[in-house]
Design an enzyme around this catalytic site. Structure first.
Site, PDB file in Angstrom:
ATOM      1  CG  ASN A 209      22.764 -13.955 -48.630  1.00 52.24           C
ATOM      2  OD1 ASN A 209      22.675 -14.590 -47.612  1.00 52.24           O
ATOM      3  ND2 ASN A 209      23.690 -14.218 -49.565  1.00 52.24           N
ATOM      4  CG  ASP A 278      23.899 -15.572 -57.950  1.00 49.26           C
ATOM      5  OD1 ASP A 278      24.557 -16.612 -57.828  1.00 49.26           O
ATOM      6  OD2 ASP A 278      22.668 -15.508 -57.740  1.00 49.26           O
ATOM      7  CE  LYS A 340      23.467 -23.534 -59.964  1.00 50.28           C
ATOM      8  NZ  LYS A 340      23.847 -22.554 -58.956  1.00 50.28           N
TER       9      LYS A 340
HETATM   10  N1  CTP Z   1      25.727 -21.558 -55.730  1.00 47.13           N
HETATM   11  C1  CTP Z   1      27.090 -21.587 -55.858  1.00 47.13           C
HETATM   12  N2  CTP Z   1      27.746 -20.485 -56.326  1.00 47.13           N
HETATM   13  C2  CTP Z   1      27.089 -19.376 -56.667  1.00 47.13           C
HETATM   14  C3  CTP Z   1      25.684 -19.334 -56.532  1.00 47.13           C
HETATM   15  C4  CTP Z   1      25.035 -20.448 -56.054  1.00 47.13           C
HETATM   16  O1  CTP Z   1      27.700 -22.613 -55.547  1.00 47.13           O
HETATM   17  N3  CTP Z   1      27.761 -18.321 -57.110  1.00 47.13           N
HETATM   18  C5  CTP Z   1      25.059 -22.766 -55.236  1.00 47.13           C
HETATM   19  C6  CTP Z   1      24.334 -22.568 -53.934  1.00 47.13           C
HETATM   20  O2  CTP Z   1      25.186 -22.816 -52.814  1.00 47.13           O
HETATM   21  C7  CTP Z   1      23.213 -23.581 -54.013  1.00 47.13           C
HETATM   22  C8  CTP Z   1      22.916 -23.628 -55.506  1.00 47.13           C
HETATM   23  O3  CTP Z   1      24.087 -23.129 -56.163  1.00 47.13           O
HETATM   24  O4  CTP Z   1      23.616 -24.847 -53.616  1.00 47.13           O
HETATM   25  C9  CTP Z   1      21.732 -22.812 -55.946  1.00 47.13           C
HETATM   26  O5  CTP Z   1      21.844 -21.502 -55.431  1.00 47.13           O
HETATM   27  P1  CTP Z   1      20.684 -20.429 -55.703  1.00 47.13           P
HETATM   28  O6  CTP Z   1      21.109 -19.138 -55.097  1.00 47.13           O
HETATM   29  O7  CTP Z   1      19.356 -21.012 -55.306  1.00 47.13           O
HETATM   30  O8  CTP Z   1      20.641 -20.362 -57.260  1.00 47.13           O
HETATM   31  P2  CTP Z   1      21.533 -19.662 -58.327  1.00 47.13           P
HETATM   32  O9  CTP Z   1      22.390 -20.669 -58.975  1.00 47.13           O
HETATM   33  O10 CTP Z   1      22.230 -18.478 -57.736  1.00 47.13           O
HETATM   34  O11 CTP Z   1      20.454 -19.234 -59.388  1.00 47.13           O
HETATM   35  P3  CTP Z   1      19.331 -18.105 -59.333  1.00 47.13           P
HETATM   36  O12 CTP Z   1      19.969 -16.907 -58.692  1.00 47.13           O
HETATM   37  O13 CTP Z   1      18.989 -17.930 -60.744  1.00 47.13           O
HETATM   38  O14 CTP Z   1      18.198 -18.687 -58.520  1.00 47.13           O
END
Ligand code: CTP
Length: 404
Positions: A209, A278, A340
């Site tokens: 990303n 993710d 979380k």
């Molecule tokens: N995060 C994490 N591990 C992942 C994905 C996200 O620890 N596999 C953490 C990120 O570092 C951040 C928080 O979770 O502190 C939110 O990340 P974000 O990308 O905004 O959200 P997601 O949990 O991935 O949810 P979505 O994709 O539905 O927005």
């Protein structure tokens, strides 16, 4: 702020030695007690007598010139100092310190010092840029040395570029700031994740990303300046490692998870600013996959949600997550806070001008379990970093008064 501070000024041999004389004078005018060590080559540019008169103290040049029979001079000086400043620092002394060489009064004393050491390099522009010098500086940064970067401009060797010893007034300003800054995170370990992760498709391709790591690196620097022991776990970015910060470089979400888990138990605060993938390809090939006619489907599987996993096992650690959103900011941020088990979520709308990936500024709203959301205006990422840390500090209420 420098009043009463015991400063050991180590002067090494370059034309900028004349500025060290002015520096000695300015530091003493601020009320600091200054003792000077001159390297042999520095003494060829300006005599010890100049520094003796300006500092009103003995000047040291020779390891074996023991002025007081009751002590060993290099150990006594090292123990005496509240702060050590090496200015100007030549490529030679930087190389020696990076490699633990103690072959004269100055390098021997520096090796025995436990107080903070600031290095103000001064040399020719090409010498400063040389990979060997840069590698030595990085080694010293990893050992916890601080730097007062050389300025750009006309150099005595005739070149114009980076390598000029910072002006004495600026060095004094920096030292004043460093010694006066609040240290509310003293004794705390802060773990920060930053940057993107890369999920391997094959030996030449990956999913990733646009995260540049700027926000996380700014938080690491601010936490360091607030007195924390900082571990920065970073995905691949083009930023240089901040000085005085423990760096762990990772690539994939799984590697980040393992690194965070390893640091988690001793951590007081964990800030997850990384943009973690993710999903990852279900199969990662160790060779370059050849193209085939027609469409291809890439099968993905979920990575671990690191913040979620930490939320499950946390004991006393304060957990701060980020939420990069394009819509429904409040709803999604609050959802992440709950789901979380985080203590705080820093949310930003990545579609807003001046916020999000790659910019030097950010516009964030901070969500905690209690109280109204804290909406911050457009700020430099450095200032956002300080605000986030100050908000996180409210979770360590008992320590607040002690260290502020
Ligand atoms: N995060 C994490 N591990 C992942 C994905 C996200 O620890 N596999 C953490 C990120 O570092 C951040 C928080 O979770 O502190 C939110 O990340 P974000 O990308 O905004 O959200 P997601 O949990 O991935 O949810 P979505 O994709 O539905 O927005």
């Amino acid at each position: 702020m420098l009043n009463g501070k015991k400063i050991l000024l180590c002067v090494t041999g370059g034309i900028a030695v004349f500025k060290a004389a002015a520096l000695t004078s300015k530091l003493t005018q601020k009320g600091a007690e200054v003792k000077v060590i001159l390297s042999e080559s520095a003494a060829k540019f300006v005599t010890p007598l100049t520094f003796q008169v300006l500092s009103k103290n003995d000047v040291y040049t020779d390891t074996f010139d023991e002025k007081n029979s009751k002590v060993v001079a290099h150990i006594d000086l090292a123990d005496w100092a509240d702060l050590v400043l090496i200015a100007p620092a030549t490529a030679n002394v930087i190389g020696k310190l990076a490699n633990g060489i103690a072959d004269n009064m100055l390098s021997t004393t520096c090796l025995a010092v436990t107080a903070p050491v600031y290095i103000a390099p001064a040399m020719n522009v090409h010498m400063y840029a040389h990979p060997a010098v840069q590698k030595n500086l990085q080694t010293l940064a990893n050992y916890g040395y601080r730097f007062i970067e050389p300025g750009e401009g006309y150099l005595a060797c005739g070149y114009v570029g980076k390598g000029r010893l910072e002006e004495p007034e600026t060095i004094v300003d920096i030292l004043e700031f460093e010694t006066s800054a609040e240290k509310p995170f003293k004794g705390k370990k802060v773990v920060i994740t930053a940057g993107p992760t890369r999920e391997k498709i094959d030996s030449v391709r990956f999913l990733s990303n646009h995260s540049t790591g700027k926000m996380g690196y700014a938080i690491a620097e601010a936490a360091r300046d607030f007195g924390a022991e900082v571990v920065l776990i970073s995905g691949p970015v083009s930023l240089s490692a901040p000085t005085g910060v423990g760096m762990i470089q990772i690539e994939s979400a799984e590697e980040m998870y393992q690194a965070v888990l390893h640091e988690f138990e001793g951590a007081d605060l964990v800030i997850k600013s990384a943009a973690v993938a993710d999903y990852r390809p279900k199969t990662a090939y160790d060779y370059k996959v050849k193209k085939l006619p027609g469409e291809q489907l890439l099968e993905l599987e979920r990575t671990k949600d690191i913040l979620f996993e930490l939320g499950k096992i946390k004991t006393s650690q304060v957990l701060v997550g980020f939420a990069a959103e394009t819509d429904h900011l409040e709803e999604y941020a609050k959802g992440k806070l709950e789901r979380k088990n985080a203590d705080m979520i820093v949310a930003n709308n990545v579609k807003s001008e001046g916020a999000g990936f790659g910019t030097d500024t950010n516009i964030v709203t901070i969500f905690k379990r209690n109280g109204d959301p804290i909406e911050l205006p457009l700020l430099a990422k450095k200032d956002v970093a300080q605000r986030i840390l100050k908000e996180a500090l409210t979770f360590f209420k008992d320590d607040l008064n002690e260290n502020c």
